[in-house]
Scaffold this motif. Structure first.
Motif, PDB file in Angstrom:
ATOM      1  N   LEU A   1      57.956  -9.859  15.124  1.00  0.00           N
ATOM      2  CA  LEU A   1      57.951  -8.574  14.430  1.00  0.00           C
ATOM      3  C   LEU A   1      59.311  -8.298  13.825  1.00  0.00           C
ATOM      4  O   LEU A   1      60.344  -8.522  14.453  1.00  0.00           O
ATOM      5  N   ARG A   2      59.308  -7.823  12.616  1.00  0.00           N
ATOM      6  CA  ARG A   2      60.546  -7.492  11.933  1.00  0.00           C
ATOM      7  C   ARG A   2      60.837  -6.015  12.124  1.00  0.00           C
ATOM      8  O   ARG A   2      59.939  -5.208  12.277  1.00  0.00           O
ATOM      9  N   GLU A   3      62.097  -5.690  12.088  1.00  0.00           N
ATOM     10  CA  GLU A   3      62.471  -4.284  12.190  1.00  0.00           C
ATOM     11  C   GLU A   3      62.179  -3.555  10.897  1.00  0.00           C
ATOM     12  O   GLU A   3      61.825  -2.395  10.893  1.00  0.00           O
ATOM     13  N   ALA A   4      62.355  -4.243   9.771  1.00  0.00           N
ATOM     14  CA  ALA A   4      62.135  -3.603   8.479  1.00  0.00           C
ATOM     15  C   ALA A   4      61.375  -4.556   7.560  1.00  0.00           C
ATOM     16  O   ALA A   4      61.576  -5.760   7.613  1.00  0.00           O
ATOM     17  N   THR A   5      60.507  -4.006   6.761  1.00  0.00           N
ATOM     18  CA  THR A   5      59.789  -4.792   5.776  1.00  0.00           C
ATOM     19  C   THR A   5      60.564  -4.746   4.471  1.00  0.00           C
ATOM     20  O   THR A   5      60.954  -3.677   4.008  1.00  0.00           O
ATOM     21  N   VAL A   6      60.787  -5.901   3.889  1.00  0.00           N
ATOM     22  CA  VAL A   6      61.526  -5.986   2.635  1.00  0.00           C
ATOM     23  C   VAL A   6      60.572  -6.436   1.539  1.00  0.00           C
ATOM     24  O   VAL A   6      59.914  -7.467   1.659  1.00  0.00           O
ATOM     25  N   LEU A   7      60.489  -5.633   0.479  1.00  0.00           N
ATOM     26  CA  LEU A   7      59.651  -5.981  -0.662  1.00  0.00           C
ATOM     27  C   LEU A   7      60.496  -6.655  -1.728  1.00  0.00           C
ATOM     28  O   LEU A   7      61.652  -6.292  -1.941  1.00  0.00           O
ATOM     29  N   THR A   8      59.898  -7.629  -2.378  1.00  0.00           N
ATOM     30  CA  THR A   8      60.559  -8.299  -3.490  1.00  0.00           C
ATOM     31  C   THR A   8      59.700  -8.151  -4.739  1.00  0.00           C
ATOM     32  O   THR A   8      58.576  -7.627  -4.673  1.00  0.00           O
ATOM     33  N   HIS A   9      60.215  -8.648  -5.836  1.00  0.00           N
ATOM     34  CA  HIS A   9      59.444  -8.586  -7.075  1.00  0.00           C
ATOM     35  C   HIS A   9      58.131  -9.353  -6.952  1.00  0.00           C
ATOM     36  O   HIS A   9      57.132  -8.990  -7.568  1.00  0.00           O
ATOM     37  N   LYS A  10      58.090 -10.381  -6.124  1.00  0.00           N
ATOM     38  CA  LYS A  10      56.854 -11.146  -5.940  1.00  0.00           C
ATOM     39  C   LYS A  10      55.771 -10.299  -5.274  1.00  0.00           C
ATOM     40  O   LYS A  10      54.591 -10.434  -5.589  1.00  0.00           O
ATOM     41  N   ASP A  11      56.178  -9.430  -4.351  1.00  0.00           N
ATOM     42  CA  ASP A  11      55.217  -8.536  -3.706  1.00  0.00           C
ATOM     43  C   ASP A  11      54.623  -7.578  -4.737  1.00  0.00           C
ATOM     44  O   ASP A  11      53.424  -7.292  -4.711  1.00  0.00           O
ATOM     45  N   LEU A  12      55.458  -7.088  -5.634  1.00  0.00           N
ATOM     46  CA  LEU A  12      54.972  -6.199  -6.691  1.00  0.00           C
ATOM     47  C   LEU A  12      54.066  -6.945  -7.662  1.00  0.00           C
ATOM     48  O   LEU A  12      53.045  -6.417  -8.111  1.00  0.00           O
ATOM     49  N   GLU A  13      54.412  -8.184  -7.984  1.00  0.00           N
ATOM     50  CA  GLU A  13      53.594  -8.979  -8.895  1.00  0.00           C
ATOM     51  C   GLU A  13      52.197  -9.219  -8.345  1.00  0.00           C
ATOM     52  O   GLU A  13      51.226  -9.284  -9.093  1.00  0.00           O
ATOM     53  N   ARG A  14      52.088  -9.349  -7.028  1.00  0.00           N
ATOM     54  CA  ARG A  14      50.781  -9.616  -6.411  1.00  0.00           C
ATOM     55  C   ARG A  14      49.792  -8.460  -6.589  1.00  0.00           C
ATOM     56  O   ARG A  14      48.594  -8.666  -6.612  1.00  0.00           O
ATOM     57  N   VAL A  15      50.292  -7.242  -6.685  1.00  0.00           N
ATOM     58  CA  VAL A  15      49.398  -6.089  -6.790  1.00  0.00           C
ATOM     59  C   VAL A  15      49.298  -5.551  -8.215  1.00  0.00           C
ATOM     60  O   VAL A  15      48.475  -4.687  -8.492  1.00  0.00           O
ATOM     61  N   LEU A  16      50.126  -6.039  -9.115  1.00  0.00           N
ATOM     62  CA  LEU A  16      50.216  -5.474 -10.444  1.00  0.00           C
ATOM     63  C   LEU A  16      48.916  -5.513 -11.240  1.00  0.00           C
ATOM     64  O   LEU A  16      48.530  -4.529 -11.862  1.00  0.00           O
ATOM     65  N   GLY A  17      48.228  -6.641 -11.219  1.00  0.00           N
ATOM     66  CA  GLY A  17      46.990  -6.781 -12.000  1.00  0.00           C
ATOM     67  C   GLY A  17      45.945  -5.732 -11.633  1.00  0.00           C
ATOM     68  O   GLY A  17      45.405  -5.045 -12.494  1.00  0.00           O
ATOM     69  N   VAL A  18      45.669  -5.620 -10.358  1.00  0.00           N
ATOM     70  CA  VAL A  18      44.673  -4.647  -9.897  1.00  0.00           C
ATOM     71  C   VAL A  18      45.165  -3.227 -10.131  1.00  0.00           C
ATOM     72  O   VAL A  18      44.407  -2.356 -10.526  1.00  0.00           O
ATOM     73  N   LEU A  19      46.448  -3.002  -9.927  1.00  0.00           N
ATOM     74  CA  LEU A  19      47.011  -1.670 -10.161  1.00  0.00           C
ATOM     75  C   LEU A  19      46.842  -1.255 -11.623  1.00  0.00           C
ATOM     76  O   LEU A  19      46.433  -0.121 -11.899  1.00  0.00           O
ATOM     77  N   LEU A  20      47.111  -2.144 -12.538  1.00  0.00           N
ATOM     78  CA  LEU A  20      46.942  -1.825 -13.960  1.00  0.00           C
ATOM     79  C   LEU A  20      45.483  -1.522 -14.291  1.00  0.00           C
ATOM     80  O   LEU A  20      45.192  -0.621 -15.071  1.00  0.00           O
ATOM     81  N   LEU A  21      44.583  -2.264 -13.693  1.00  0.00           N
ATOM     82  CA  LEU A  21      43.157  -1.999 -13.918  1.00  0.00           C
ATOM     83  C   LEU A  21      42.734  -0.654 -13.342  1.00  0.00           C
ATOM     84  O   LEU A  21      41.912   0.063 -13.923  1.00  0.00           O
TER      85      LEU A  21
END
Length: 87
Positions: free
Chosen positions: A65-85
């Motif tokens: 388990l991590r203490e903090a979750t770190v988001l990167t641009h790749k995490d944003l790219e994974r959801v972008l398509g569905v988010l735009l739709l």
């Protein structure tokens, strides 16, 4: 009030990229509306990315388990398509 994108930047982008006629003017209410839309879009992108990342961490076996979750641009790219739709 804190803005994700400064309102003068929104106005400049609209003026330079969206309108062909130099006579077109942008009202303050239009800039406010775009500002609210951008804020909602960014918040939703971050929330979806975070949820997606947390699900990935839970699915990985032997992952400490991590203490903090770190988001990167790749995490944003994974959801972008569905988010735009969805938007």
């Amino acid at each position: 009030m804190h803005h994700i994108v400064p309102q003068d930047t929104i106005a400049r982008v609209l003026e330079t990229c969206s309108f062909e006629s130099e006579d077109t003017r942008i009202t303050e209410s239009t800039v406010n509306l775009v500002d609210k839309y951008l804020e909602m879009f960014v918040r939703e992108a971050v929330l979806r990315s975070l949820e997606n990342k947390e699900q990935e961490v839970k699915q990985e076996e032997n992952n400490p388990l991590r203490e903090a979750t770190v988001l990167t641009h790749k995490d944003l790219e994974r959801v972008l398509g569905v988010l735009l739709l969805d938007m």
